[in-house]
Design an enzyme around this catalytic site. Structure first.
Site, PDB file in Angstrom:
ATOM      1  N   VAL A 214     -28.260  -2.503   7.484  1.00  0.00           N
ATOM      2  CA  VAL A 214     -29.586  -3.118   7.410  1.00  0.00           C
ATOM      3  C   VAL A 214     -30.131  -3.373   8.816  1.00  0.00           C
ATOM      4  CG1 VAL A 214     -30.905  -5.105   6.568  1.00  0.00           C
ATOM      5  CG2 VAL A 214     -29.044  -4.167   5.174  1.00  0.00           C
TER       6      VAL A 214
ATOM      7  N   ARG B 139     -18.865  -5.115  18.654  1.00  0.00           N
ATOM      8  CA  ARG B 139     -18.393  -3.948  19.412  1.00  0.00           C
ATOM      9  C   ARG B 139     -19.570  -3.024  19.744  1.00  0.00           C
ATOM     10  NH1 ARG B 139     -13.739  -5.210  16.163  1.00  0.00           N
ATOM     11  NH2 ARG B 139     -14.818  -4.469  14.321  1.00  0.00           N
TER      12      ARG B 139
ATOM     13  N   VAL C 140     -31.146 -11.445  -2.185  1.00  0.00           N
ATOM     14  CA  VAL C 140     -30.998 -11.186  -3.626  1.00  0.00           C
ATOM     15  C   VAL C 140     -31.822  -9.958  -3.992  1.00  0.00           C
ATOM     16  CG1 VAL C 140     -31.273 -12.106  -5.956  1.00  0.00           C
ATOM     17  CG2 VAL C 140     -30.754 -13.664  -4.062  1.00  0.00           C
TER      18      VAL C 140
ATOM     19  N   GLY D  71     -32.052  -6.899  -2.832  1.00  0.00           N
ATOM     20  CA  GLY D  71     -32.532  -5.993  -1.781  1.00  0.00           C
ATOM     21  C   GLY D  71     -34.033  -5.971  -1.600  1.00  0.00           C
TER      22      GLY D  71
ATOM     23  N   GLY E 257     -19.835   7.029  -2.837  1.00  0.00           N
ATOM     24  CA  GLY E 257     -20.368   6.070  -1.876  1.00  0.00           C
ATOM     25  C   GLY E 257     -21.039   4.871  -2.527  1.00  0.00           C
TER      26      GLY E 257
ATOM     27  N   ASP F 116     -20.393 -11.158  -5.630  1.00  0.00           N
ATOM     28  CA  ASP F 116     -21.718 -10.847  -5.081  1.00  0.00           C
ATOM     29  C   ASP F 116     -22.812 -11.333  -6.039  1.00  0.00           C
ATOM     30  OD1 ASP F 116     -23.432  -8.937  -3.194  1.00  0.00           O
ATOM     31  OD2 ASP F 116     -23.965  -8.418  -5.257  1.00  0.00           O
TER      32      ASP F 116
ATOM     33  N   LYS G   1     -25.722 -14.520  -5.724  1.00  0.00           N
ATOM     34  CA  LYS G   1     -27.148 -14.288  -5.988  1.00  0.00           C
ATOM     35  C   LYS G   1     -27.633 -15.193  -7.127  1.00  0.00           C
ATOM     36  CE  LYS G   1     -26.832  -9.540  -4.293  1.00  0.00           C
ATOM     37  NZ  LYS G   1     -26.503  -8.150  -4.641  1.00  0.00           N
TER      38      LYS G   1
HETATM   39  N1  HSE Z   1     -22.989  -4.651  -2.858  1.00  0.00           N
HETATM   40  C1  HSE Z   1     -24.231  -5.045  -3.444  1.00  0.00           C
HETATM   41  C2  HSE Z   1     -24.526  -4.180  -4.651  1.00  0.00           C
HETATM   42  C3  HSE Z   1     -25.412  -4.966  -2.517  1.00  0.00           C
HETATM   43  O1  HSE Z   1     -23.711  -3.343  -5.040  1.00  0.00           O
HETATM   44  O2  HSE Z   1     -25.571  -4.367  -5.234  1.00  0.00           O
HETATM   45  C4  HSE Z   1     -25.463  -6.112  -1.568  1.00  0.00           C
HETATM   46  O3  HSE Z   1     -25.519  -7.324  -2.212  1.00  0.00           O
END
Ligand code: HSE
Length: 430
Positions: free
Chosen positions: A14, A46, A129, A131, A184, A198, A202
């Site tokens: 980001v 780094r 929350v 994106g 990915g 996660d 949120k």
């Molecule tokens: N890893 C999260 C997701 C995105 O899979 O939605 C970041 O919160």
């Protein structure tokens, strides 16, 4: 006008996009704000790992950067420390903050909001929350004259990708998780996503904003998707449902009218006709129900560098405008201070699938367990096989504690050979 100096803390997926857009869109952003934004420095651990950003801006000294006449901070380091200390100190010195750090907000939000209050700085966190989806600002500002009753969201893209793929292919959880990793969509260590951490962070943020109450990550009941089997998905399909990992934030009224907040994350069956059922792949969507507005649906990309940078830059422009105008945006609103209801008390519905002996009196024995726990049955379906039968029961709404106890007692009956699926049911009337 004098440039506003921006410090970028962290430069991952980001942060890199924020740095790029700040440079490429500088003139347009300056026109919208009324003053240029100057990227004053990028603090990273780094520097050698960041060849894609201007090298002269990189520093390992985040504290020093924040002491160099900074107006605005973008924090995309993630995690609790050092972000917590850096942001709290900066906020208390009047520097406005834009952060995407959901874990920090869900665990330490109040101390940051207090530091901001004391100095008159802003703290914005739209990117924390879902994106790119404009969601927190609508809840915090557009709906501030309404009364929100429920927020139901698919707020984790990784788990939505996995559950959608399981639904499409009929494959099991483990092989679908491996496939998500290869493509990915899942991290090497997927625990934060698949175990619901996660989504729970949120949910805490959403519940706090929607119900004007401090709800922390520890207040959110959390279950992940690792126990969801292809049998659960098939059972849902049979009943015209699909399985989604939901973050549910709800205003709950007790028998005497007192209000509480319930915040919970778990996989649940929802009808295929529900607005959230068609949200596939790694997309996010949040369904908000309010007294006057009725139902609202927010949909879009919940992760990824460029989409999340959109939310960060939107906040940055707003915080910069406030700075120029000499004011500040909405403060923390926790005046309602509602009780957080424990999961055991929370009304919910279960779908239970059992393999039972196909002999006289089995249904009566099973039904007696439900009756004993005061759980009302809504649907019963039995399919005979050779020696046994599959029994599917969907309950009416009952406290989660009673439902759990019912399942445990049923599993102990001699006539029950196996409990093959237990899942909550959401998104339809009781
Ligand atoms: N890893 C999260 C997701 C995105 O899979 O939605 C970041 O919160």
């Amino acid at each position: 006008m004098k440039a506003l100096r921006v410090a970028l803390l962290g430069c991952g997926t980001v942060g890199t996009e924020v740095a790029r857009l700040l440079t490429e869109e500088g003139a347009e952003l300056a026109a919208r704000i009324g003053a240029p934004l100057e990227l004053a420095g990028i603090a990273v651990r780094r520097p050698a790992r960041h060849p894609e950003v201007p090298q002269d801006l990189l520093t390992t000294d985040a504290e020093g950067l924040l002491r160099s006449d900074i107006d605005l901070i973008v924090e995309v380091i993630g995690g609790i420390e050092p972000a917590r200390t850096l942001l709290r100190d900066a906020l208390s010195r009047g520097i406005s903050v834009v952060t995407a750090n959901k874990n920090l907000l869900a665990e330490c939000g109040p101390e940051l909001y207090e530091a901001a209050d004391e100095s008159g700085a802003d703290i914005y966190f739209e990117a924390a929350v879902a994106g790119a989806i404009p969601l927190l600002r609508p809840i915090r500002e557009s709906l501030s004259g309404d009364r929100i009753n429920r927020v139901t969201g698919i707020v984790n893209g990784t788990t939505n990708f996995i559950l959608s793929a399981m639904d499409e292919t009929g494959a099991g959880y483990t092989e679908t998780l491996e496939e998500a990793g290869r493509l990915g969509y899942a991290e090497a260590d997927p625990s934060s996503d698949v175990d619901g951490f996660d989504a729970a962070a949120k949910a805490a943020i959403l519940a706090s904003l929607a119900f004007h109450t401090r709800v922390g990550a520890h207040d959110v009941h959390r279950e992940g998707i690792s126990e969801v089997s292809s049998a659960d998905i098939a059972a849902a399909r049979e009943l015209g449902r699909t399985v989604k990992l939901l973050a549910i934030c709800e205003r709950v009224r007790g028998e005497s009218g007192e209000e509480s907040v319930s915040a919970r994350v778990y996989p649940a069956m929802i009808p295929r006709s529900h607005q959230l059922a068609g949200v596939g792949g790694a997309f996010n969507a949040v369904y908000v129900e309010a007294d006057a507005a009725g139902s609202l649906m927010f949909f879009g990309q919940g992760a990824g560098g460029v989409p999340t940078a959109s939310a960060v830059l939107g906040d940055l422009v707003t915080a910069a405008r406030n700075r120029i105008a000499g004011g500040f945006g909405p403060r923390e609103s926790a005046h309602a201070a509602l009780r957080v209801q424990p999961m055991g008390e929370t009304p919910t519905r279960y779908h239970i699938s059992l393999d039972v002996a196909d002999v006289a009196g089995v249904l009566e024995q099973v039904a007696a367990v439900f009756a004993k726990h005061e759980v009302s049955i809504a649907v019963v379906r039995q399919e005979g096989r050779t020696a046994d039968a599959n029994l599917v029961i969907v309950t009416h709404s009952a406290p989660d504690r009673a439902l759990r106890a019912t399942v445990d007692a049923i599993a102990g009956l001699d006539v029950v050979h196996a409990v093959t699926s237990v899942m909550r049911v959401e998104g339809e009337s009781t």
